[in-house]
Design an enzyme around this catalytic site. Structure first.
Site, PDB file in Angstrom:
ATOM      1  N   ASP A 276      50.690 -32.701   5.253  1.00 46.96           N
ATOM      2  CA  ASP A 276      51.967 -33.040   6.130  1.00 46.96           C
ATOM      3  C   ASP A 276      51.450 -32.707   8.098  1.00 46.96           C
ATOM      4  O   ASP A 276      52.179 -32.860   9.170  1.00 46.96           O
ATOM      5  CB  ASP A 276      52.505 -31.548   6.455  1.00 46.96           C
ATOM      6  CG  ASP A 276      53.008 -31.349   5.383  1.00 46.96           C
ATOM      7  OD1 ASP A 276      53.925 -32.781   5.042  1.00 46.96           O
ATOM      8  OD2 ASP A 276      53.870 -30.135   5.275  1.00 46.96           O
TER       9      ASP A 276
ATOM     10  N   ASP B 148      56.178 -37.388   0.230  1.00 47.65           N
ATOM     11  CA  ASP B 148      56.824 -37.665   1.800  1.00 47.65           C
ATOM     12  C   ASP B 148      55.112 -38.272   3.127  1.00 47.65           C
ATOM     13  O   ASP B 148      55.689 -38.323   4.478  1.00 47.65           O
ATOM     14  CB  ASP B 148      57.190 -36.352   2.350  1.00 47.65           C
ATOM     15  CG  ASP B 148      57.390 -35.276   1.113  1.00 47.65           C
ATOM     16  OD1 ASP B 148      57.725 -35.619  -0.131  1.00 47.65           O
ATOM     17  OD2 ASP B 148      57.597 -33.832   1.744  1.00 47.65           O
TER      18      ASP B 148
HETATM   19  N1  GLY Z   1      58.794 -32.722   3.540  1.00 47.70           N
HETATM   20  C1  GLY Z   1      58.808 -31.787   2.381  1.00 47.70           C
HETATM   21  C2  GLY Z   1      60.535 -32.174   2.772  1.00 47.70           C
HETATM   22  O1  GLY Z   1      61.152 -33.429   2.648  1.00 47.70           O
HETATM   23  O2  GLY Z   1      62.034 -30.951   2.536  1.00 47.70           O
END
Ligand code: GLY
Length: 390
Positions: A105, A169
């Protein structure tokens, strides 16, 4: 060979451009109203009284408030937004120091805070911080499997697979690496980002252009094992925010790679998403939700998808095709304005209601800082802005 692209269905409703042009200043005013309320904190999830719970240390959502402030600064040039965004720097410095907590992330956090600061102000401190984050992200690359590892031990879902898990993601996090290659002249960041996107296109993205949330690889051989849907309804269903991450993500990867296959994936994902939104422009949290389940909606999936549709339109060769994507983008964005917008509610500390952070954990019907960030980005794209921090 030209990649195959499935057409978009006809768009159910047309919105006039003027709606978005008159709405953007309202959103900027709402952000300004919320600056003293939020201060140097990082909104994590909305509360029932439309305030926020805040991030503690290291959180994937911690950069989205800074991102909104930098977007508002880009639109308005007002110092108040820049000053408020800079209040986030201490948190970002602490985050960089928490190296063992870092995961895929890093791009969400540092593209929207430090890269944004560097792009808008030329700050060398922000540039150095973002490059440090890019190096940490690069360290997660597995050369044999050609992918970036998603999480750390604290997120083990299937024991034994932690070093072999990828996540849809993460496509949003690749822009930090493309930027790092541009800045340093070192092509390795970009090469790994493209290889990762290609690995995901053969694993997390299914043949029918629905997606898994995560996909496991054998931790030793790094051979593909199978997909899972951690935040979606079930392993073979289709989590709508995952589709949004993928659609916006592949369009963004195309901006840097200029490989037709990446744009084609984004368009094919868009065609699947559009076919699910003909009755309601605000996505339900999982596009393959059984009828007996509560159809919580996820405005964050809607705002990220809308922004991605405008981004795809920017890269269509043919004006008619571009207009079809823009029309769908306006349909999603117009739906959010009509059904979920809070910008004119003086008691709301965020912009959009009806986000579904994690339905299995009871987190639905909330404001979400990422929903708000992409809402602002989509509005700006609808109003003709092209250059963002990704
Ligand atoms: N990246 C985690 C979510 O989309 O909740």
């Amino acid at each position: 060979m030209t990649p195959n692209v499935n057409p978009l269905p006809p768009c159910p409703k047309e919105y006039d451009q003027s709606i978005f042009e008159s709405h953007l200043p309202k959103v900027i005013s709402a952000l300004k109203r919320n600056i003293p309320r939020i201060g140097d904190r990082q909104p994590m999830i909305g509360t029932q009284d439309l305030k926020w719970q805040y991030c503690k240390e290291w959180n994937w959502v911690s950069g989205f408030w800074a991102g909104q402030l930098w977007l508002a600064h880009k639109v308005s040039s007002e110092q108040v937004f820049k000053n408020a965004a800079r209040l986030q720097n201490n948190y970002m410095k602490n985050t960089l120091a928490l190296r063992m907590e870092h995961n895929h992330d890093l791009g969400f956090v540092f593209s929207l805070s430090c890269v944004a600061d560097y792009k808008l102000t030329g700050s060398s401190e922000a540039r150095t911080m973002a490059l440090t984050a890019a190096d940490s992200l690069l360290g997660r690359y597995r050369r044999i499997g050609k992918y970036f590892v998603a999480w750390n031990e604290d997120m083990i879902v299937t024991p034994g697979n932690v070093t072999g898990r990828v996540i849809i993601d993460s496509l949003q996090n690749m822009a930090l690496l493309f930027w790092a290659s541009e800045q340093t002249g070192n092509p390795v960041y970009k090469e790994c980002a493209i290889a990762h996107a290609d690995t995901l296109s053969k694993t997390v993205v299914r043949e029918d252009y629905t997606v898994y949330h995560t996909f496991n690889f054998d931790p030793f051989t790094q051979e593909p094992v199978g997909g899972e849907n951690f935040q979606g309804y079930a392993d073979e269903s289709c989590w709508s925010r995952g589709m949004a991450w993928a659609l916006h993500g592949y369009a963004q990867i195309y901006e840097y790679s200029k490989e037709a296959r990446h744009l084609a994936i984004a368009k094919n994902l868009a065609s699947v998403v559009a076919s699910q939104l003909e009755k309601d422009p605000v996505p339900v949290w999982d596009y393959l939700l059984p009828e007996h389940e509560t159809p919580y909606r996820d405005s964050s999936a809607g705002s990220c998808t809308a922004s991605g549709l405008f981004l795809i339109a920017e890269h269509c060769d043919c004006a008619d095709e571009a207009e079809r994507f823009r029309k769908w983008g306006r349909y999603l964005l117009g739906g959010l304005i009509e059904q979920c917008d809070l910008s004119e509610n003086p008691n709301a500390w965020g912009l959009l209601d009806e986000g579904a952070a994690f339905v299995h954990k009871g987190r639905s019907r909330n404001m979400l800082p990422y929903g708000d960030y992409y809402y602002m980005e989509a509005l700006m794209r609808a109003c003709g802005y092209h250059h963002f921090f990704w």
